[in-house]
Design a protein around this motif. Structure first.
Motif, PDB file in Angstrom:
ATOM      1  N   GLY A   1      83.610  34.154  23.243  1.00  0.00           N
ATOM      2  CA  GLY A   1      83.484  35.129  22.155  1.00  0.00           C
ATOM      3  C   GLY A   1      84.800  35.875  22.027  1.00  0.00           C
ATOM      4  N   PHE A   2      84.712  37.103  21.538  1.00  0.00           N
ATOM      5  CA  PHE A   2      85.943  37.881  21.328  1.00  0.00           C
ATOM      6  C   PHE A   2      86.754  38.006  22.616  1.00  0.00           C
ATOM      7  CE2 PHE A   2      83.840  38.994  17.462  1.00  0.00           C
ATOM      8  CZ  PHE A   2      84.883  39.214  16.577  1.00  0.00           C
ATOM      9  N   ALA A   3      86.090  38.336  23.729  1.00  0.00           N
ATOM     10  CA  ALA A   3      86.817  38.563  24.987  1.00  0.00           C
ATOM     11  C   ALA A   3      87.312  37.242  25.571  1.00  0.00           C
ATOM     12  CB  ALA A   3      85.902  39.287  25.972  1.00  0.00           C
TER      13      ALA A   3
ATOM     14  N   ASN B   1      81.603  27.147  27.205  1.00  0.00           N
ATOM     15  CA  ASN B   1      80.876  27.802  26.112  1.00  0.00           C
ATOM     16  C   ASN B   1      79.851  26.816  25.568  1.00  0.00           C
ATOM     17  OD1 ASN B   1      80.966  30.323  24.451  1.00  0.00           O
ATOM     18  ND2 ASN B   1      81.203  28.864  22.775  1.00  0.00           N
TER      19      ASN B   1
ATOM     20  N   VAL C   1      76.250  28.324  31.230  1.00  0.00           N
ATOM     21  CA  VAL C   1      76.298  28.586  32.670  1.00  0.00           C
ATOM     22  C   VAL C   1      75.027  29.317  33.092  1.00  0.00           C
ATOM     23  CG1 VAL C   1      77.536  29.860  34.484  1.00  0.00           C
ATOM     24  CG2 VAL C   1      78.807  28.626  32.714  1.00  0.00           C
TER      25      VAL C   1
ATOM     26  N   VAL D   1      80.438  36.767  28.816  1.00  0.00           N
ATOM     27  CA  VAL D   1      79.273  36.121  28.199  1.00  0.00           C
ATOM     28  C   VAL D   1      78.617  36.955  27.097  1.00  0.00           C
ATOM     29  CG1 VAL D   1      78.662  34.517  30.050  1.00  0.00           C
ATOM     30  CG2 VAL D   1      77.890  36.886  30.189  1.00  0.00           C
TER      31      VAL D   1
ATOM     32  N   ARG E   1      71.933  37.289  15.430  1.00  0.00           N
ATOM     33  CA  ARG E   1      72.902  37.268  16.512  1.00  0.00           C
ATOM     34  C   ARG E   1      73.843  36.060  16.460  1.00  0.00           C
ATOM     35  NH1 ARG E   1      75.802  40.470  19.409  1.00  0.00           N
ATOM     36  NH2 ARG E   1      76.746  39.069  20.868  1.00  0.00           N
TER      37      ARG E   1
ATOM     38  N   ASP F   1      74.183  39.757  28.271  1.00  0.00           N
ATOM     39  CA  ASP F   1      73.634  38.418  28.477  1.00  0.00           C
ATOM     40  C   ASP F   1      72.897  38.364  29.825  1.00  0.00           C
ATOM     41  OD1 ASP F   1      74.186  35.410  27.372  1.00  0.00           O
ATOM     42  OD2 ASP F   1      73.997  35.449  29.557  1.00  0.00           O
TER      43      ASP F   1
ATOM     44  N   ASP G   1      81.279  42.758  25.968  1.00  0.00           N
ATOM     45  CA  ASP G   1      79.952  43.395  25.986  1.00  0.00           C
ATOM     46  C   ASP G   1      79.265  43.294  27.347  1.00  0.00           C
ATOM     47  OD1 ASP G   1      80.322  43.871  23.329  1.00  0.00           O
ATOM     48  OD2 ASP G   1      78.602  42.701  22.612  1.00  0.00           O
TER      49      ASP G   1
ATOM     50  N   THR H   1      82.050  46.711  21.334  1.00  0.00           N
ATOM     51  CA  THR H   1      82.602  46.357  20.028  1.00  0.00           C
ATOM     52  C   THR H   1      83.619  45.228  20.187  1.00  0.00           C
ATOM     53  OG1 THR H   1      84.440  47.927  20.180  1.00  0.00           O
ATOM     54  CG2 THR H   1      82.415  48.745  19.157  1.00  0.00           C
ATOM     55  N   ALA H   2      83.861  44.564  19.063  1.00  0.00           N
ATOM     56  CA  ALA H   2      84.833  43.468  19.062  1.00  0.00           C
ATOM     57  C   ALA H   2      86.221  43.999  19.389  1.00  0.00           C
ATOM     58  CB  ALA H   2      84.826  42.809  17.685  1.00  0.00           C
TER      59      ALA H   2
ATOM     60  N   GLU I   1      73.340  31.030  20.942  1.00  0.00           N
ATOM     61  CA  GLU I   1      74.350  30.136  20.371  1.00  0.00           C
ATOM     62  C   GLU I   1      74.066  28.669  20.673  1.00  0.00           C
ATOM     63  OE1 GLU I   1      77.017  31.609  18.694  1.00  0.00           O
ATOM     64  OE2 GLU I   1      75.793  33.375  18.995  1.00  0.00           O
TER      65      GLU I   1
HETATM   66  C1  LIG Z   1      76.112  40.578  13.232  1.00  0.00           C
HETATM   67  C2  LIG Z   1      77.112  41.316  14.071  1.00  0.00           C
HETATM   68  C3  LIG Z   1      78.135  42.037  13.440  1.00  0.00           C
HETATM   69  C4  LIG Z   1      79.078  42.714  14.210  1.00  0.00           C
HETATM   70  N1  LIG Z   1      80.058  43.409  13.563  1.00  0.00           N
HETATM   71  C5  LIG Z   1      81.002  44.056  14.288  1.00  0.00           C
HETATM   72  C6  LIG Z   1      82.067  44.740  13.640  1.00  0.00           C
HETATM   73  O1  LIG Z   1      82.133  44.777  12.410  1.00  0.00           O
HETATM   74  N2  LIG Z   1      82.999  45.346  14.423  1.00  0.00           N
HETATM   75  C7  LIG Z   1      82.929  45.323  15.811  1.00  0.00           C
HETATM   76  O2  LIG Z   1      83.811  45.891  16.490  1.00  0.00           O
HETATM   77  N3  LIG Z   1      81.926  44.704  16.440  1.00  0.00           N
HETATM   78  C8  LIG Z   1      80.974  44.060  15.716  1.00  0.00           C
HETATM   79  N4  LIG Z   1      79.952  43.405  16.358  1.00  0.00           N
HETATM   80  C9  LIG Z   1      79.907  43.441  17.822  1.00  0.00           C
HETATM   81  C10 LIG Z   1      80.899  42.451  18.372  1.00  0.00           C
HETATM   82  O3  LIG Z   1      80.733  41.222  17.718  1.00  0.00           O
HETATM   83  C11 LIG Z   1      80.704  42.310  19.896  1.00  0.00           C
HETATM   84  O4  LIG Z   1      80.975  43.569  20.490  1.00  0.00           O
HETATM   85  C12 LIG Z   1      81.644  41.254  20.414  1.00  0.00           C
HETATM   86  O5  LIG Z   1      81.265  39.995  19.906  1.00  0.00           O
HETATM   87  C13 LIG Z   1      81.627  41.216  21.942  1.00  0.00           C
HETATM   88  O6  LIG Z   1      82.489  40.211  22.352  1.00  0.00           O
HETATM   89  P1  LIG Z   1      82.172  39.372  23.676  1.00  0.00           P
HETATM   90  O7  LIG Z   1      83.292  38.418  23.833  1.00  0.00           O
HETATM   91  O8  LIG Z   1      81.859  40.282  24.788  1.00  0.00           O
HETATM   92  O9  LIG Z   1      80.812  38.596  23.349  1.00  0.00           O
HETATM   93  P2  LIG Z   1      80.490  37.540  22.220  1.00  0.00           P
HETATM   94  O10 LIG Z   1      81.444  37.620  21.105  1.00  0.00           O
HETATM   95  O11 LIG Z   1      79.040  37.694  21.950  1.00  0.00           O
HETATM   96  O12 LIG Z   1      80.735  36.146  22.956  1.00  0.00           O
HETATM   97  C14 LIG Z   1      80.013  35.728  24.064  1.00  0.00           C
HETATM   98  C15 LIG Z   1      80.197  34.233  24.190  1.00  0.00           C
HETATM   99  O13 LIG Z   1      79.664  33.831  25.433  1.00  0.00           O
HETATM  100  C16 LIG Z   1      78.841  32.694  25.232  1.00  0.00           C
HETATM  101  N5  LIG Z   1      77.846  32.691  26.312  1.00  0.00           N
HETATM  102  C17 LIG Z   1      76.794  33.525  26.476  1.00  0.00           C
HETATM  103  N6  LIG Z   1      76.118  33.216  27.591  1.00  0.00           N
HETATM  104  C18 LIG Z   1      76.764  32.154  28.146  1.00  0.00           C
HETATM  105  C19 LIG Z   1      76.540  31.371  29.314  1.00  0.00           C
HETATM  106  N7  LIG Z   1      75.527  31.616  30.128  1.00  0.00           N
HETATM  107  N8  LIG Z   1      77.372  30.337  29.556  1.00  0.00           N
HETATM  108  C20 LIG Z   1      78.426  30.063  28.722  1.00  0.00           C
HETATM  109  N9  LIG Z   1      78.687  30.800  27.609  1.00  0.00           N
HETATM  110  C21 LIG Z   1      77.866  31.825  27.332  1.00  0.00           C
HETATM  111  C22 LIG Z   1      78.242  32.906  23.867  1.00  0.00           C
HETATM  112  O14 LIG Z   1      77.765  31.695  23.326  1.00  0.00           O
HETATM  113  C23 LIG Z   1      79.451  33.451  23.119  1.00  0.00           C
HETATM  114  O15 LIG Z   1      80.262  32.425  22.632  1.00  0.00           O
HETATM  115  C24 LIG Z   1      78.994  42.712  15.621  1.00  0.00           C
HETATM  116  C25 LIG Z   1      77.965  42.010  16.243  1.00  0.00           C
HETATM  117  C26 LIG Z   1      77.032  41.305  15.483  1.00  0.00           C
HETATM  118  C27 LIG Z   1      75.934  40.543  16.172  1.00  0.00           C
END
Ligand SMILES: Cc1cc2nc3c(=O)[nH]c(=O)nc-3n(C[C@H](O)[C@H](O)[C@H](O)COP(=O)(O)OP(=O)(O)OC[C@H]3O[C@@H](n4cnc5c(N)ncnc54)[C@H](O)[C@@H]3O)c2cc1C
Length: 440
Positions: A12-14, A36, A78, A109, A129, A270, A304, A321-322, A430
């Protein structure tokens, strides 16, 4: 650096940013493996536009192999992390088991939809989601308007043209704003609904006293004004007591007949995090300011899923947040490289740069660098920000926006994602799903 293996779980973003930064800083010296469930990074903030038919789904999904050239992608979910033997276990999209050893592990995750113990919600509500949910919702809204146009019973017609969104955070607010525009456009094309002068009804509920409760009050006021103008009924201080196949009962006793309950009440980390047996804070994995898990200097967490101390607000954790997730991904990458002898460690520190909320059409609420903006200027800033923040597909996204401003939206259902394949309580939203018979 000898060929150490760095495993990043979650793209994801991180995780995406961590992989991208490491592919530059550790290229050749370390093997970088990204695990992923899908082969794309999903740009979540554009998901409401996918649901509303403004953007095609592939626009919000950026190819991992196409944009991360020096990263090995492992498709898998995972479900096991052995911190002693330094191995992870995963299941690939065809159900086969796999294992990987690591020298450094980055856990990114993300989060999943939060369920509340409200009777009937798990059975009758749909979350928001991932791409399957967005595609399902687009078809579902189209189908409800089409079936309403075919119905002779005025009560059924009213129920099918009523849409209830629970949760007025940025996700729920954007879904209601974009959804109302789509259903208005579809209803205008239905001779029966036009004749009845029936305008689809949208309700946005939140237990909080205002929309966008977690954001600046200016954003909240702008969003409230735009939603009201668009005809969305905003009910603050309200929640759902029960959901049934025919509608929702609110906590004030009011029963709203509807076939569409969209659940946007927030997220929780997660479930993989809970299974690690490590200290957590509100379900998020505790890390220090270097994003390292205490007692495990080889394990990093960000986004997150991690409780990252907020250096700009002592005693608090960074919000989910992203904006934070992508910067934490880059900091984790830097500190992973430093732990392998390349460069120096840095603590995570980031001042919030403001927020943008896309409200559809030319409307948005934004406060870039805390300058309050609304109307078309906010809309332009919001779209410009998304184009800059996306790691790919920019021309395609811009082209869709251009087409949307000139052409009517396509009102067709493809039926590729059925109700049963997007359950609200899914813990892995996902994962590619096999369509099931539609029960919705
Ligand atoms: C509809 C929506 C709109 C949003 N709009 C905004 C916005 O406008 N501005 C903002 O700042 N934030 C926004 N957010 C929040 C932002 O998207 C999240 O804070 C951000 O995605 C967090 O990034 P992340 O990398 O932690 O997780 P994510 O982006 O959720 O990525 C997690 C990744 O890990 C993968 N994963 C999960 N579990 C496993 C596992 N067990 N094994 C392998 N892979 C796994 C998932 O498939 C995914 O690809 C929004 C969220 C949603 C749902």
């Amino acid at each position: 650096m000898s060929r150490a293996r760095i495993v990043i779980v979650g793209a994801g973003f991180a995780g995406y940013q961590a992989a991208r930064a490491l592919s530059r800083s550790a290229r050749g010296a370390a093997e970088i493996v990204l695990v992923n469930p899908t082969d794309y990074f999903l740009y979540l903030p554009l998901l409401p536009e996918v649901a509303a038919g403004v953007l095609e789904p592939r626009r919000a999904s950026v190819s991992l192999t196409g944009t991360l050239k020096h990263v090995r992608l492992v498709l898998g979910q995972v479900d096991r992390v052995d911190l002693t033997d330094r191995r992870i276990g995963y299941t690939d999209p065809e159900g086969r088991r796999g294992e990987l050893g690591y020298d450094r592990l980055v856990l990114s995750v993300g989060s999943v939809s939060k369920l509340l113990p409200v009777p009937g919600v798990a059975e009758h509500a749909h979350g928001f989601r991932g791409l399957p949910e967005a595609l399902y919702l687009r078809d579902h809204m189209t189908r409800q308007i089409e079936l309403a146009g075919m119905a002779d019973d005025p009560r059924e017609r009213a129920a099918r043209t009523t849409f209830v969104v629970v949760g007025a955070g940025y996700t729920g607010t954007e879904v209601a704003a974009h959804g109302a525009m789509l259903t208005d456009a579809l209803a205008r094309r239905s001779p029966a609904l036009r004749e009845d002068r029936l305008r689809p009804r949208w309700l946005l509920l939140d237990i909080a006293p205002r929309v966008l409760p977690e954001l600046d009050e200016h954003l909240s006021r702008t969003a409230h004004r735009v939603l009201r103008k668009r005809g969305v009924e905003i009910r603050t201080g309200a929640s759902v007591k029960e959901a049934t196949a025919d509608g929702v009962r609110l906590d004030d006793g009011d029963f709203v007949e509807t076939r569409s309950l969209i659940w946007c009440v927030g997220v929780r980390p997660d479930p993989l995090v809970a299974g690690l047996g490590l200290p957590t804070e509100r379900g998020r994995l505790c890390v220090d300011e270097y994003l390292t898990v205490p007692g495990h200097p080889e394990v990093f967490a960000c986004g997150d899923a991690a409780a990252v101390p907020d250096a700009t607000r002592p005693g608090e954790y960074t919000p989910m947040t992203a904006q934070h997730a992508q910067r934490q991904g880059r900091t984790a990458a830097r500190n992973v490289a430093a732990s392998l002898g390349r460069g120096a460690c840095l603590p995570y520190r980031h001042h919030d740069l403001g927020f943008t909320v896309d409200l559809g059409g030319a409307q948005a609420a934004a406060n870039p660098l805390h300058v309050p903006l609304s109307g078309p200027l906010a809309g332009a800033v919001t779209r410009g920000y998304h184009l800059l923040a996306m790691p790919g597909n920019r021309v395609r996204v811009a082209a869709d926006w251009l087409l949307e401003s000139a052409l009517p939206r396509q009102g067709v259902q493809l039926g590729l994602v059925r109700s049963g394949s997007v359950p609200l309580d899914s813990e892995s939203p996902e994962l590619p799903r096999v369509p099931m018979e539609d029960r919705g």
